[in-house]
Structures are given as structure tokens and as C-alpha cells.
Write a protein that holds these residues in place. Structure first.
Motif, mmCIF file in Angstrom:
data_model
loop_
_atom_site.group_PDB
_atom_site.id
_atom_site.type_symbol
_atom_site.label_atom_id
_atom_site.label_comp_id
_atom_site.label_asym_id
_atom_site.label_seq_id
_atom_site.Cartn_x
_atom_site.Cartn_y
_atom_site.Cartn_z
ATOM 1 N N ALA A 187 0.856 -1.192 0.000
ATOM 2 C CA ALA A 187 0.000 0.000 0.000
ATOM 3 C C ALA A 187 0.890 1.240 0.000
ATOM 4 O O ALA A 187 1.881 1.295 0.737
ATOM 5 N N ILE A 188 0.541 2.233 -0.813
ATOM 6 C CA ILE A 188 1.344 3.456 -0.903
ATOM 7 C C ILE A 188 0.450 4.662 -1.114
ATOM 8 O O ILE A 188 -0.629 4.547 -1.694
ATOM 9 N N GLY A 189 0.896 5.800 -0.603
ATOM 10 C CA GLY A 189 0.198 7.038 -0.875
ATOM 11 C C GLY A 189 -0.384 7.707 0.352
ATOM 12 O O GLY A 189 -1.463 7.331 0.798
ATOM 13 N N GLY A 190 0.345 8.650 0.931
ATOM 14 C CA GLY A 190 -0.170 9.453 2.031
ATOM 15 C C GLY A 190 -0.343 8.725 3.346
ATOM 16 O O GLY A 190 -1.051 9.216 4.237
ATOM 17 N N ILE A 191 0.284 7.580 3.515
ATOM 18 C CA ILE A 191 0.080 6.760 4.714
ATOM 19 C C ILE A 191 1.021 7.210 5.835
ATOM 20 O O ILE A 191 2.225 7.366 5.626
ATOM 21 N N LYS A 192 0.453 7.382 7.017
ATOM 22 C CA LYS A 192 1.230 7.747 8.203
ATOM 23 C C LYS A 192 1.273 6.580 9.178
ATOM 24 O O LYS A 192 0.454 5.668 9.118
ATOM 25 N N LEU A 193 2.230 6.638 10.073
ATOM 26 C CA LEU A 193 2.444 5.546 11.028
ATOM 27 C C LEU A 193 1.171 5.198 11.794
ATOM 28 O O LEU A 193 0.867 4.021 12.019
ATOM 29 N N GLU A 194 0.421 6.220 12.182
ATOM 30 C CA GLU A 194 -0.773 5.987 12.987
ATOM 31 C C GLU A 194 -1.833 5.180 12.240
ATOM 32 O O GLU A 194 -2.715 4.571 12.852
ATOM 33 N N GLN A 195 -1.764 5.181 10.923
ATOM 34 C CA GLN A 195 -2.739 4.445 10.110
ATOM 35 C C GLN A 195 -2.274 3.030 9.779
ATOM 36 O O GLN A 195 -3.040 2.238 9.230
ATOM 37 N N ALA A 196 -1.039 2.708 10.120
ATOM 38 C CA ALA A 196 -0.454 1.433 9.712
ATOM 39 C C ALA A 196 -1.247 0.216 10.200
ATOM 40 O O ALA A 196 -1.487 -0.705 9.397
ATOM 41 N N PRO A 197 -1.657 0.140 11.472
ATOM 42 C CA PRO A 197 -2.391 -1.060 11.898
ATOM 43 C C PRO A 197 -3.634 -1.335 11.058
ATOM 44 O O PRO A 197 -3.908 -2.492 10.705
ATOM 45 N N GLU A 198 -4.368 -0.275 10.710
ATOM 46 C CA GLU A 198 -5.581 -0.457 9.907
ATOM 47 C C GLU A 198 -5.241 -0.898 8.490
ATOM 48 O O GLU A 198 -5.953 -1.705 7.884
ATOM 49 N N ILE A 199 -4.134 -0.379 7.956
ATOM 50 C CA ILE A 199 -3.706 -0.743 6.606
ATOM 51 C C ILE A 199 -3.306 -2.211 6.546
ATOM 52 O O ILE A 199 -3.698 -2.956 5.642
ATOM 53 N N TYR A 200 -2.518 -2.639 7.511
ATOM 54 C CA TYR A 200 -2.125 -4.054 7.560
ATOM 55 C C TYR A 200 -3.347 -4.951 7.759
ATOM 56 O O TYR A 200 -3.476 -5.993 7.115
ATOM 57 N N ALA A 201 -4.242 -4.535 8.637
ATOM 58 C CA ALA A 201 -5.434 -5.342 8.921
ATOM 59 C C ALA A 201 -6.316 -5.480 7.684
ATOM 60 O O ALA A 201 -7.012 -6.485 7.511
ATOM 61 N N ALA A 202 -6.278 -4.493 6.801
ATOM 62 C CA ALA A 202 -7.087 -4.533 5.582
ATOM 63 C C ALA A 202 -6.529 -5.504 4.545
ATOM 64 O O ALA A 202 -7.208 -5.843 3.583
ATOM 65 N N GLY A 203 -5.274 -5.924 4.736
ATOM 66 C CA GLY A 203 -4.712 -6.908 3.822
ATOM 67 C C GLY A 203 -3.365 -6.567 3.233
ATOM 68 O O GLY A 203 -2.783 -7.386 2.511
ATOM 69 N N ALA A 204 -2.846 -5.373 3.513
ATOM 70 C CA ALA A 204 -1.541 -5.002 2.972
ATOM 71 C C ALA A 204 -0.438 -5.818 3.644
ATOM 72 O O ALA A 204 -0.436 -5.998 4.859
ATOM 73 N N ASP A 205 0.485 -6.309 2.845
ATOM 74 C CA ASP A 205 1.641 -7.019 3.381
ATOM 75 C C ASP A 205 2.779 -6.059 3.703
ATOM 76 O O ASP A 205 3.658 -6.377 4.499
ATOM 77 N N SER A 206 2.749 -4.893 3.067
ATOM 78 C CA SER A 206 3.819 -3.913 3.212
ATOM 79 C C SER A 206 3.233 -2.523 3.002
ATOM 80 O O SER A 206 2.226 -2.360 2.313
ATOM 81 N N ILE A 207 3.878 -1.527 3.625
ATOM 82 C CA ILE A 207 3.468 -0.137 3.429
ATOM 83 C C ILE A 207 4.666 0.648 2.919
ATOM 84 O O ILE A 207 5.711 0.708 3.571
ATOM 85 N N ALA A 208 4.516 1.235 1.742
ATOM 86 C CA ALA A 208 5.550 2.108 1.205
ATOM 87 C C ALA A 208 5.330 3.510 1.764
ATOM 88 O O ALA A 208 4.219 4.037 1.718
ATOM 89 N N VAL A 209 6.378 4.089 2.307
ATOM 90 C CA VAL A 209 6.276 5.354 3.036
ATOM 91 C C VAL A 209 7.209 6.377 2.417
ATOM 92 O O VAL A 209 8.390 6.094 2.198
ATOM 93 N N VAL A 210 6.675 7.559 2.154
ATOM 94 C CA VAL A 210 7.494 8.629 1.579
ATOM 95 C C VAL A 210 7.496 9.822 2.523
ATOM 96 O O VAL A 210 8.398 9.996 3.337
ATOM 97 N N SER A 211 6.467 10.652 2.457
ATOM 98 C CA SER A 211 6.471 11.923 3.183
ATOM 99 C C SER A 211 6.463 11.758 4.696
ATOM 100 O O SER A 211 6.962 12.620 5.422
ATOM 101 N N ASP A 212 5.900 10.662 5.206
ATOM 102 C CA ASP A 212 5.876 10.474 6.657
ATOM 103 C C ASP A 212 7.288 10.340 7.213
ATOM 104 O O ASP A 212 7.496 10.528 8.414
ATOM 105 N N ILE A 213 8.245 10.038 6.339
ATOM 106 C CA ILE A 213 9.653 10.000 6.736
ATOM 107 C C ILE A 213 10.368 11.261 6.255
ATOM 108 O O ILE A 213 10.951 12.004 7.047
#
Length: 214
Positions: free
Chosen positions: A167-193
Motif C-alpha cells: 500500500a502506498i500514498g499518504g500513509i502515516k504511522l498511525e494508520q499502519a495497523p488499519e492498513i495491515y489489517a485490511a490486507g496489505a503485506d507492506s506499506i511504502a512510506v514517503v512523506s511520513d519519513i
């Protein structure tokens, strides 16, 4: 440099890592390598062939003798010549790339998707992972596609099956648990870093999140 111990991270051999930063400079690659990140994508735009080869070669030198897996974005010819092992292509780049040569060189291949047609194209290339985005609005690049939203992650994961979904696009750390729970195996992070006032602390928080019990 002593590389951080990643033995506590779950699925540390999975590719790509659950936390997958995307950066555009060698300084960022060096910084993330020192912090113990497992997979890093180098995405620099508008380079000629010589510049791309130099950039990829320099980045590979930075991660040499570390556990970091460097993913080259777009520049598949430079990736092959420089001896890279991992590649990511957008749909436009996929259309002009020689997938046979990429596979012949032994590179893994990750592909971006934004809609049904792009997903079909990506699956036909038998990728090592599929990226879906943008999940949320992003200000870093102009997007032709509206935000996908979290439910789309679940739909895409059902469709790709065992292929890792990023999953990629505007994702912040606080949203990660919900993203993983939805089915993402990985989160690509840009601006949050890259736009964080304390990038090192933010990276460490992402890495710590990986080892927290579900």
C-alpha cells in the motif's frame, strides 16, 4: 558502521519488508541503511542513462555488505548493468521495459497499479509484488487517480492472492495497523519519513511498530 540488529522483526526475510521507505537521494539511502531499514526504494526522476547508472552504482555501494535490499525505481537498464537485484516499475515504464531481460538478469520485479486494467497488466507480468495507490491524498506528486481508500486494499489482496501487496500514498504511522489489517503485506512510506521534523525517530517508530504484537 555497526548495522542494527533486526532479529526481532517478524518476517525479516519477507520481501518487501512491512515498512518500505521510498526516497530520492543517496543521503537518504545511507541514512536509512544506518537505521536498520530492510528494504529501501530509490526513486529519482528525470535522469539520463549515465546519471542513472552512476546513481544506482553508488547506492549499491552504500548497501553493500548490509542486509538492506535496494529497489531501483524505473531505471531497469541501469539496474541490470550495475548488478542490482530488485526493481520497481510504474505502468508507463513497464510498457517500454524488456521484462524478459529483467528476469534474465535475475531481478525481482514490483509493479504499480491504480485500476482494474493496470492490475490485469501487472498480473500478466508475474510480479514479485504489486503496489496499490494512492491510498490517501498525497501532495508529493500529481496523481491521475483518486485516493483508493482502505477498502480497496482488501479487494486488491483478494485478487492478487499470495502475491505481496504494498500500500502506498499518504500513509502515516498511525494508520499502519488499519492498513495491515485490511490486507496489505507492506506499506511504502514517503512523506511520513522525508517530511518529518525528526526522520530518525519516525523511522525507529515504524521499525518498532513492526515488532509489536498484533
Amino acid at each position: 558502521m555497526q548495522y542494527p540488529d533486526r532479529s526481532a522483526y517478524p518476517d525479516r526475510n519477507a520481501y518487501p519488508d512491512r515498512f518500505y521507505p521510498v526516497v530520492d537521494t543517496l543521503d537518504w539511502v545511507r541514512r536509512l541503511t544506518g537505521l536498520g531499514v530492510g528494504t529501501v526504494q530509490l526513486r529519482a526522476k528525470d535522469l539520463n542513462d549515465g546519471e542513472a547508472l552512476q546513481l544506482v552504482s553508488d547506492a549499491l555501494e552504500i548497501v553493500k555488505d548490509t542486509p538492506v535490499r535496494l529497489v531501483v525505481n524505473d531505471y531497469w537498464r541501469a539496474a541490470i548493468v550495475a548488478g542490482a537485484k530488485h526493481l520497481h516499475l510504474g505502468q508507463e515504464d513497464l510498457a517500454t521495459a524488456d521484462v524478459h531481460e529483467i528476469r534474465k538478469a535475475g531481478l525481482t520485479l514490483g509493479l504499480s497499479t491504480h485500476d482494474d486494467a493496470e492490475l490485469e497488466t501487472a498480473l500478466a507480468a508475474e510480479p514479485d509484488y504489486i503496489a496499490l495507490g494512492p491510498i490517501f491524498p498525497t501532495t508529493l506528486k500529481a496523481m491521475r487517480f483518486a485516493p483508493q481508500g482502505i477498502p480497496k486494499i482488501t479487494e486488491w489482496k483478494q485478487r492478487v492472492g499470495n502475491i505481496p501487496l504494498v500500500a502506498i500514498g499518504g500513509i502515516k504511522l498511525e494508520q499502519a495497523p488499519e492498513i495491515y489489517a485490511a490486507g496489505a503485506d507492506s506499506i511504502a512510506v514517503v512523506s511520513d519519513i522525508t517530511q518529518n521534523p525528526d526522520p530518525d525517530a519516525r523511522v525507529k517508530a515504524w521499525l518498532d511498530q513492526m515488532i509489536e504484537p498484533a
